[in-house]
Design a protein around this motif. Structure first.
Motif, PDB file in Angstrom:
ATOM      1  N   GLU A 119      -7.885 -70.989  31.707  1.00  0.00           N
ATOM      2  CA  GLU A 119      -6.943 -71.438  30.677  1.00  0.00           C
ATOM      3  C   GLU A 119      -6.078 -72.583  31.177  1.00  0.00           C
ATOM      4  O   GLU A 119      -5.793 -72.686  32.373  1.00  0.00           O
ATOM      5  CB  GLU A 119      -6.012 -70.296  30.293  1.00  0.00           C
ATOM      6  CG  GLU A 119      -6.691 -69.138  29.567  1.00  0.00           C
ATOM      7  CD  GLU A 119      -5.656 -68.189  29.023  1.00  0.00           C
ATOM      8  OE1 GLU A 119      -4.963 -67.546  29.837  1.00  0.00           O
ATOM      9  OE2 GLU A 119      -5.531 -68.085  27.794  1.00  0.00           O
ATOM     10  N   ASP A 138      -5.248 -66.909  33.914  1.00  0.00           N
ATOM     11  CA  ASP A 138      -4.003 -67.480  33.403  1.00  0.00           C
ATOM     12  C   ASP A 138      -3.743 -68.879  33.917  1.00  0.00           C
ATOM     13  O   ASP A 138      -4.106 -69.234  35.040  1.00  0.00           O
ATOM     14  CB  ASP A 138      -2.833 -66.577  33.769  1.00  0.00           C
ATOM     15  CG  ASP A 138      -1.612 -66.910  32.975  1.00  0.00           C
ATOM     16  OD1 ASP A 138      -1.596 -66.609  31.755  1.00  0.00           O
ATOM     17  OD2 ASP A 138      -0.671 -67.512  33.540  1.00  0.00           O
ATOM     18  N   ASP A 153      -7.024 -61.025  28.859  1.00  0.00           N
ATOM     19  CA  ASP A 153      -6.295 -62.281  28.722  1.00  0.00           C
ATOM     20  C   ASP A 153      -5.247 -62.385  29.828  1.00  0.00           C
ATOM     21  O   ASP A 153      -4.795 -61.378  30.372  1.00  0.00           O
ATOM     22  CB  ASP A 153      -5.610 -62.282  27.339  1.00  0.00           C
ATOM     23  CG  ASP A 153      -5.315 -63.687  26.857  1.00  0.00           C
ATOM     24  OD1 ASP A 153      -5.531 -64.635  27.627  1.00  0.00           O
ATOM     25  OD2 ASP A 153      -4.879 -63.810  25.692  1.00  0.00           O
ATOM     26  N   ASP A 154      -4.824 -63.606  30.130  1.00  0.00           N
ATOM     27  CA  ASP A 154      -3.772 -63.864  31.123  1.00  0.00           C
ATOM     28  C   ASP A 154      -4.057 -63.135  32.425  1.00  0.00           C
ATOM     29  O   ASP A 154      -3.143 -62.588  33.053  1.00  0.00           O
ATOM     30  CB  ASP A 154      -2.396 -63.417  30.596  1.00  0.00           C
ATOM     31  CG  ASP A 154      -1.985 -64.180  29.353  1.00  0.00           C
ATOM     32  OD1 ASP A 154      -2.681 -65.167  29.024  1.00  0.00           O
ATOM     33  OD2 ASP A 154      -0.990 -63.785  28.721  1.00  0.00           O
TER      34      ASP A 154
HETATM   35 CA    CA Z   1      -3.956 -66.497  27.985  1.00  0.00          CA
END
Ligand code: CA
Ligand code: C2E
Ligand code: CA
Length: 753
Positions: free
Chosen positions: A713, A679, A656-657
């Motif tokens: 995202e 991200d 994630d990110d």
């Molecule tokens: Ca994220």
């Protein structure tokens, strides 16, 4: 002390006291000579009638009298020859024997005499008896016995062995004669007894007065001492002779005098306080003074009782000291500190002056204690307290609140805030300097660091509890800055307070069912076809409304409850998927949930995860785990095994990110991820900033190379989507352009029906 038994004892021992026996023997001296001569005279007169018998009588009697004279002589020479009791017995026996022999005149010889000699006998015995009244006066009982032995047989003879009618009258006169001295004796005897008792009582009282462990004294209106006992002089240290001229105004220490004077005008007083005697000895005395009055109820002076309470006072002082000081460093302890700060704010100076408080906390002291032992820890604390005492001026008060926390207060530094602050900086320097030099303890060189929180106490600020709290807070702030020093900051304090309040509320959030699950769709970049969804948590706070995870997830980590919440969320997500499946609405590839990498270290995380999916009858591919790049970097070594185990069991993981943790992709490739979430930061300015799109292109290339699924995202605009489309087709995205995270029913209605 019971007075009665002592009185009886004294009475008993005084029955035959030295005085009595000496008096008896002394008085006997002349009376025995007179008696001796009287016997010779009687014998001379009565010899005419019975020459032989009377001579023998006289000789025997005088032998006894000489014996008595001898005892008198011996007694005079050496009283200690016999015990007092024996001397008394000797006297008693010999005098009564003398009386018995003498009295034979009255009941034996008298029958053989003519009237003239009879009268002579009566007169002679009467003479003997009256002589004894004088000489036996000291001992009533001997005197009465003596007279009775001489006179009673005579009276009987005169009455019953009638020698002639007139003798009855004579006997009657004799009886009268006897009654006089005997009753007089009895009276003196009774008086003697009373006198002795009274004397004994007053002796006891005198002894009590003299020897009492209590100073007792009386004084007149002008404060002249009338009477005083030993203890009084012990305490006031005066030569006893001089008390007659001692005026209480001239005591070496004037402190108790006020009370002594007031007693006369205002009644009883108590002085409990210090007293320095003439030889400069310090006492702590407790003195009660009472007025005393004459018969007309006019106060004419006072009586005082003083007790030396120095020992008790010292002991109490010591206890007080112990209760307020740290036994290791002898600095003030928490209680002593609280007392001190209360005094500080109640002082007049506090109205116009600022004061400074420094809260000093050693870094890693627990580590020193654990690794080098508590004895070493104690030595360090002692060394630090020594350096503090050496470096700070007398104005500063140092306390140790326990552990490795010291508080230094410098009272009333300035009336101007700017100057106070400058002072604070000066003192901070001094405190920091203390730790510049290493400590050598038991040949070990130790560098010790500390954090310092500073509170500037405003004039007239009275809330001591709040000052202590601010000190705590400033320390907390100091620990969280990299300078290790912080002034108390009200803004940070407010934030901190809010956080604490939230943290407190968190404890009840899961109990009260305040967590909610939101879902955000993840779609295909080209045709926006629904692909999967991410579950995002929300907290419906009872007063603050809906809170986003960034506002409370860090708190749950601090409070150690994130793990519990994650497991709870997983159960809810499973239930949700089961429901969708049941209603034939399940058209997603998976639901992803966020897990902090720290949680992976939990025992059997992978097994537990799989077990929960199985218990709901779900496939392992139904749920994906998102782990932020940053948290993986932080816990890389142990995350590796768990992620491998999850992957082996068919559970997918996403980074994630991605892009914020500055890790290299090849490095992360060591872990078994299959999805990359890029991200939002890299998409935000993608239209305006061509550098961003170059960067994004290179990530996409590498991602493709390693065969990652890629999700972008935070796509918010059509423009962003179009730019992304130009970079590649095989992408998915998540963002407000499609939908914000939605409540499950909304999400279901909008995307699954
Ligand atoms: Ca994220
Ligand atoms: P994340 O995992 O990166 O989640 C995506 C975040 O971006 C979400 O914020 C989402 O609402 C937001 N977002 C999505 N599309 C857009 C967009 O187009 N524009 C903007 N400005 N934002 C967008 P959210 O829900 O506030 O979550 C914040 C973070 O909190 C998450 O970041 C995640 O790291 C964490 N989090 C959320 N739920 C959980 C959870 O259940 N467990 C754990 N451990 N962390 C969670
Ligand atoms: Ca996420």
């Amino acid at each position: 002390m019971k007075i009665k038994p002592i009185l009886t004892k004294i009475k008993e021992s005084q029955e035959i006291d030295v005085q009595l026996v000496s008096e008896l023997y002394t008085l006997a001296r002349t009376s025995l000579v007179v008696l001796f001569l009287l016997v010779v005279l009687i014998a001379t007169v009565l010899r005419e009638a019975f020459p032989v018998q009377i001579t023998i009588w006289a000789i025997i009697l005088n032998i006894f009298i000489i014996m008595r004279m001898y005892t008198v002589y011996k007694f005079k020479q050496n009283k200690n020859l016999y015990s007092l009791k024996t001397w008394y017995k000797i006297f008693l026996v010999l005098s009564l024997l003398t009386a018995t022999i003498a009295s034979s005149l009255g009941y034996y010889f008298i029958y053989y005499f003519d009237a003239y000699h009879q009268l002579f006998v009566v007169t002679a015995l009467l003479g003997m008896a009256s002589g004894s009244i004088v000489s036996l006066r000291p001992d009533t009982r001997i005197a009465i016995a003596y007279i009775s032995i001489i006179i009673l047989p005579l009276i009987i003879s005169l009455n019953f062995v009638a020698l002639g009618a007139k003798t009855h009258a004579l006997a009657f006169i004799l009886v009268l004669y006897c009654i006089g001295p005997i009753s007089m004796f009895l009276k003196t005897y009774a008086e003697n007894r009373q006198y002795k008792e009274a004397k004994a009582e007053s002796t006891i009282l005198k002894n009590i007065f003299k020897e009492a462990p209590l100073g007792i004294f009386s004084y007149d209106k002008n404060l002249n001492i009338l009477e005083a006992n030993n203890e009084f002089f012990n305490i006031f240290n005066r030569s006893k002779k001089s008390y007659k001229h001692l005026n209480l105004r001239n005591l070496s220490d004037k402190r108790p005098i006020d009370n002594i004077i007031k007693t006369i005008t205002k009644g009883a007083q108590t002085y409990n306080g210090p007293y320095t005697s003439l030889d400069q000895k310090d006492y702590w005395i407790h003195m009660n003074t009472f007025p005393f009055s004459n018969g007309d109820n006019v106060t004419i002076g006072g009586i005082g009782l003083i007790e030396d309470k120095s020992n008790e006072h010292d002991a109490q002082k010591k206890l007080e000291f112990q209760s307020k000081h740290d036994s290791l460093t002898l600095l003030l302890n928490r209680r002593g500190f609280m007392d001190y700060i209360k005094e500080l704010v109640n002082d007049e100076n506090h109205h116009s002056y600022y004061s400074l408080l420094f809260y000093l906390d050693l870094d890693q002291f627990k580590g020193i204690n654990d690794s080098l032992g508590h004895a070493m820890g104690d030595k360090i604390l002692l060394a630090i307290s020594g350096r503090l005492l050496g470096a700070l001026d007398e104005k500063a008060t140092i306390s140790r609140l326990g552990g490795d926390e010291f508080i230094i207060i410098v009272p009333y530094v300035a009336s101007d805030k700017k100057i106070a602050k400058e002072n604070a900086h000066t003192y901070t320097k001094i405190l920091q300097n203390i730790f510049e030099q290493y400590f050598i303890i038991d040949d070990i060189h130790l560098y010790i660091k500390s954090s310092i929180g500073i509170v500037i106490i405003e004039p007239n600020y009275m809330d001591t509890e709040e000052i202590v709290r601010q000190a705590d807070m400033s320390m907390y702030q100091a620990k969280n800055t990299n300078t290790d020093v912080a002034f108390y900051n009200i803004e940070m304090d407010k934030k901190q307070k809010e956080l604490f309040a939230l943290q407190h509320d968190l404890a009840f959030a899961s109990q009260n069912n305040e967590f909610d699950l939101f879902y955000q769709p993840i779609v295909d970049l080209v045709d926006s076809k629904l692909y999967s969804a991410e579950m995002l948590i929300r907290w419906k706070h009872p007063t603050r409304g809906v809170l986003r995870p960034d506002e409370f997830i860090p708190l749950t980590i601090k409070a150690g409850i994130l793990s519990k919440i994650t497991w709870w969320l997983l159960e809810r997500v499973c239930e949700q998927i089961v429901e969708w499946k049941k209603n034939n609405l399940w058209k997603l590839e998976y639901i992803s949930i966020n897990v902090n990498a720290q949680q992976l270290v939990e025992n059997n995380f992978a097994q537990k995860f799989i077990r929960i999916l199985e218990s709901h009858g779900l496939n392992t591919k139904d749920i994906m785990i998102e782990i932020t790049e940053q948290s993986i970097i932080d816990s890389f070594s142990y995350a590796q095994d768990v992620i491998d185990a999850l992957h082996t069991n068919g559970i997918r993981c996403a980074i994630d990110d991605f892009g914020t943790g500055y890790s290299s992709l090849s490095y992360l490739k060591k872990l078994s991820f299959d999805t990359l979430k890029i991200d939002r930061e890299f998409i935000k300015d993608i239209q305006e900033n061509s550098e961003e799109s170059t960067f994004l292109t290179s990530i996409l290339d590498v991602g493709k190379h390693f065969n990652y699924n890629i999700i972008i995202e935070g796509v918010e605009t059509e423009g962003q989507r179009d730019t992304l489309l130009s970079l590649g087709h095989n992408l998915r995205f998540q963002g407000y352009l499609v939908a914000k995270p939605l409540k499950s029913d909304e999400f279901t209605k909008k995307f699954l029906h």
